[in-house]
Design an enzyme around this catalytic site. Structure first.
Site, PDB file in Angstrom:
ATOM      1  N   TYR A 123      69.526  27.818  19.185  1.00  0.00           N
ATOM      2  CA  TYR A 123      68.256  28.542  19.128  1.00  0.00           C
ATOM      3  C   TYR A 123      68.336  30.059  19.262  1.00  0.00           C
ATOM      4  O   TYR A 123      67.397  30.743  18.843  1.00  0.00           O
ATOM      5  CB  TYR A 123      67.280  27.934  20.138  1.00  0.00           C
ATOM      6  N   PHE A 402      59.806  18.568  27.747  1.00  0.00           N
ATOM      7  CA  PHE A 402      58.752  18.209  26.801  1.00  0.00           C
ATOM      8  C   PHE A 402      59.309  18.089  25.398  1.00  0.00           C
ATOM      9  O   PHE A 402      60.421  18.482  25.123  1.00  0.00           O
ATOM     10  CB  PHE A 402      57.621  19.238  26.848  1.00  0.00           C
TER      11      PHE A 402
END
Length: 402
Positions: A123, A402
């Site tokens: 990322y 999440f």
């Protein structure tokens, strides 16, 4: 065949879940589909297709996240990012990331995106910076607190889930504004986080719920009964308290549960347990990355939080993936509040958007990013001054994946 990208519909969930599970080497079950259905926002999920075949995608949960001094602010909680085996290194992930970030900017939605990274090397190339870490903690059962630690006189008790959850929700919502990195939780998020199927348990017990008048804890146990007697592991899922005395009382209760040999806890990197214990070395700590932060719009994001001291500096930001952020920004803080405007003035520091995301929550020091050669100081003293401005009173922590 040319790859295409589109937004998903509710009818795509099953196929999308199969691709996600295949990427993470898991089996798709009806239970898992139902678990996801409550938090699935199809209009915020993008998928790439090779003809009619769904080969990868990623989604967003629309949440709020507590930022330093600014309370809960809108954030894109990026989730379910996966590419189907056999289709990697074809630009699928880049297309999804571009659709997410450019879409947020074009629509004027969230100024921040956050995620947990399955692989830490992925990322940063999309502008995400490592903004928070967590501690995987291990403490022997019955470990003694140092003299003088107060646990108060309030009763700590185990209760049924139905009694515990309403109390937990109230305490969580009360604490959220002051807990940097915590995410807002709607009913569907609570149901997801406290899902208790056999797959969720991973060989451990069902959840146990503990209440204090000013806090709560949730844990599982892992059975272990060798020849010398029981040495169960107690795995804390979450613990929160309104005050330090209640937090210590919850720790004391969990450490003293009978038949347990060790307490394990995925907790904040500045958890006070080492300073509560009489022997700090009993607390073994391993640190890992948790939240990665992506600044979607520099001018909007920097004004959402509050800061420690006044400053007036020009930041030269490089952002190849979201080019509207590139350029020079005058960052001025007065009495904790920031203003940000584009300028042509000479810079005081030069940095990339990855570094700006890393320091945003106050857990990563700008001085550390400078030592890692991600920040270059132009005006002497500017890095130290800005590092102090961005630092937080407590380390950021996200208590949920999440």
């Amino acid at each position: 065949m040319a790859l295409t990208l589109r937004t998903l519909t509710a009818d795509d969930l099953a196929e999308f879940q199969r691709v996600l599970d295949a990427a993470f080497l898991a089996d798709t079950t009806e239970e898992e589909l139902e678990r996801w259905r409550g938090i699935f926002e199809p209009e915020r999920h993008h998928a790439v297709f090779d003809g009619d075949e769904l080969i990868g995608g990623g989604g967003i949960q629309t949440r709020d996240m507590a930022v330093p001094g600014g309370g809960p602010q809108p954030v894109a909680a990026v989730t379910s990012v996966a590419v189907k085996p056999g289709h990697r290194r074809r630009g699928v992930l880049t297309r999804v990331m571009k659709a997410q970030l450019h879409g947020m900017h074009d629509e004027g939605r969230e100024a921040l995106a956050v995620l947990w990274a399955s692989e830490a090397a992925i990322y940063p190339r999309y502008g995400y910076g490592l903004a928070a870490e967590y501690t995987q903690l291990g403490v022997p059962a019955k470990a003694m607190f140092r003299p003088g630690v107060s646990v108060g006189g309030e009763r700590v008790r185990e209760v049924a889930r139905d009694e515990a959850v309403p109390v937990m929700k109230a305490i969580y919502d009360e604490l959220l504004p002051s807990r940097t990195g915590w995410l807002s939780r709607a009913e569907a998020n609570w149901n997801y986080q406290l899902s208790d199927t056999e797959r969720d348990r991973g060989g451990l017990s069902a959840y146990r719920y503990v209440l204090h008048p000013h806090g709560y804890a949730v844990y599982r146990v892992k059975a272990n009964w060798p020849e010398r007697g029981p040495r169960y592991e107690l795995h804390v899922r979450e613990m929160a308290a309104r005050d330090d005395e209640a937090y210590a009382a919850l720790y004391r209760y969990l450490l003293d549960v009978d038949m347990v040999g060790e307490l394990k806890f995925f907790t904040a990197s500045d958890d006070p347990i080492t300073h509560l214990l009489d022997d700090s070395r009993l607390a073994l700590r391993n640190r890992f990355d948790s939240l990665w932060v992506r600044i979607v719009d520099v001018d909007r994001a920097l004004t959402l939080r509050r800061y420690n001291s006044d400053v007036d500096a020009v930041l030269e930001v490089a952002d190849g993936f979201c080019p509207w952020n590139s350029g020079r920004w005058r960052f001025t803080v007065k009495n904790g509040t920031a203003t940000v405007r584009r300028v042509e003035d000479d810079p005081d520091v030069v940095l990339d958007v990855h570094a700006l995301g890393a320091v945003y929550l106050g857990g990563t020091k700008l001085t550390s990013m400078a030592r890692a050669q991600r920040v270059r100081e132009v005006t002497k003293g500017a890095v130290n001054a800005l590092s102090h401005v961005f630092s937080g009173d407590r380390d950021p922590h996200c208590p949920e994946v999440f």
